[in-house]
Design an enzyme around this catalytic site. Sequence first.
Site, PDB file in Angstrom:
ATOM      1  N   ASP A 227      -8.487  -8.130   4.347  1.00 21.22           N
ATOM      2  CA  ASP A 227      -7.302  -7.413   4.823  1.00 21.22           C
ATOM      3  C   ASP A 227      -6.850  -6.362   3.801  1.00 21.22           C
ATOM      4  O   ASP A 227      -6.475  -6.701   2.678  1.00 21.22           O
ATOM      5  CB  ASP A 227      -6.204  -8.460   5.059  1.00 21.22           C
ATOM      6  CG  ASP A 227      -4.994  -7.898   5.761  1.00 21.22           C
ATOM      7  OD1 ASP A 227      -4.849  -6.672   5.839  1.00 21.22           O
ATOM      8  OD2 ASP A 227      -4.173  -8.706   6.229  1.00 21.22           O
TER       9      ASP A 227
ATOM     10  N   ASP B 106      -0.625  -5.615  14.006  1.00 20.97           N
ATOM     11  CA  ASP B 106      -0.562  -7.044  14.364  1.00 20.97           C
ATOM     12  C   ASP B 106      -0.017  -7.286  15.774  1.00 20.97           C
ATOM     13  O   ASP B 106       0.937  -6.649  16.211  1.00 20.97           O
ATOM     14  CB  ASP B 106       0.327  -7.800  13.373  1.00 20.97           C
ATOM     15  CG  ASP B 106      -0.324  -7.895  12.006  1.00 20.97           C
ATOM     16  OD1 ASP B 106      -1.361  -7.242  11.780  1.00 20.97           O
ATOM     17  OD2 ASP B 106       0.220  -8.633  11.166  1.00 20.97           O
TER      18      ASP B 106
END
Length: 389
Positions: free
Chosen positions: A144, A214
């Site tokens: 990430d 997200d």
Amino acid sequence: MFKGLLSLALFLPSVLFAQTGGLGATPPMGWNSWNLFAGRVSDKDVRAAADAMVSSGMKDAGYIYVNIDDTWQGKRDAQGVLQPNSKFPDMKGLADYVHSKGLKIGIYSSPGPTTCAKYEGSYMHEDQDAKTYAAWGIDYLKYDLCGFRKIMMEQAPNDPAKATQMMKDAYEKMNKALKATGRPIFYSFCQYGWDAVWEWGPSLGANSWRTTGDIDPTWDRMTLIGFSQAGLAKYAGPGHWNDPDMLEVGNGKLTLDENRVHMSLWVLLAAPLLAGNDLSKMPQDTLAILKNRDVIAIDQDPLGKQGDRVSAVGPKEIWVKPLKGGGKAVGLFNRDDTPLPMTLKLSEIGFPAGAKAYDIWQAKDLGRLQSDYTVTVPRHGVVLLRLAK
Ligand code: GLA
């Protein structure tokens, strides 16, 4: 010339598949801790998820990876070897436990000094961390970007091209580190779809790459992400998949129809199917959606082609995914707040009149269709069909 081009076209997918480590012939299936536990996840929760994956029948339906997301990391020891924190007393023991159930285990890190949740990242410790994962028996890494953005801003403040190159180099560094371990580790990029990652991710070893920010368990966010995926189909294939983020099926207040829209859209997109709900307390409805074998078969179809939008008229969208053997999966989606009639014209999706149809959520054989098929689609709902000539 033509023959040359043809053999090049046949050759390319296998080159890509080799670059991406031969992993992920079909999109990965499993569970990830973030959507349910976020920063609270512990060893006990991961073991419970593995247990439930087996006892619920999810494993038999194809869900294999049990993935630990952010917040497992502790400090580095004197040699720089990263230790898990007190929530994960024995990572090797945990990996052995997950493997003993016939499942695989995933972990999470960042190319930056810190992760999104401000835990230790892999910056300047890539080889060391990859070796640690391999020694524990890790099978999947979600990498990430997060904390690396700070490094990009510091070192390339007014130079977007340099910043992008730094990001690519960081992903390539971990790719090499993972490959050097000799352990097959599925490599999942998470940098929210920046800089058209679908164009360069596979050549840097990505088995999947996030295409968006997200998800959250709301109708608005889930549909905003899912329906924005039009046009990306050509970048996906065996070994390398677009990832519109993990599943929220069974989370928040999504209704039965909304959960079906979520699952239908994700399988038409050949997306990774990483459940994010509480596997140990699943209502029957949720389990029936996650485990529906006809739905999963669309995602896992061996042809490995992602579906795409074929029409959008107001709130009515039709998405189609080609399947092995010439069949197609078709989603008729109604994004409106009231039920609406929708019509599928067979000729528009390459079928002659008389094609055979099966309604997947209703588990109903529709026989042979005339040239048009009209059906009422519930509000925030979907009719998912499988068609064959
Ligand atoms: C980012 C990712 C999420 C999750 C969190 C963890 O927001 O996109 O999927 O991994 O970080 O901190």
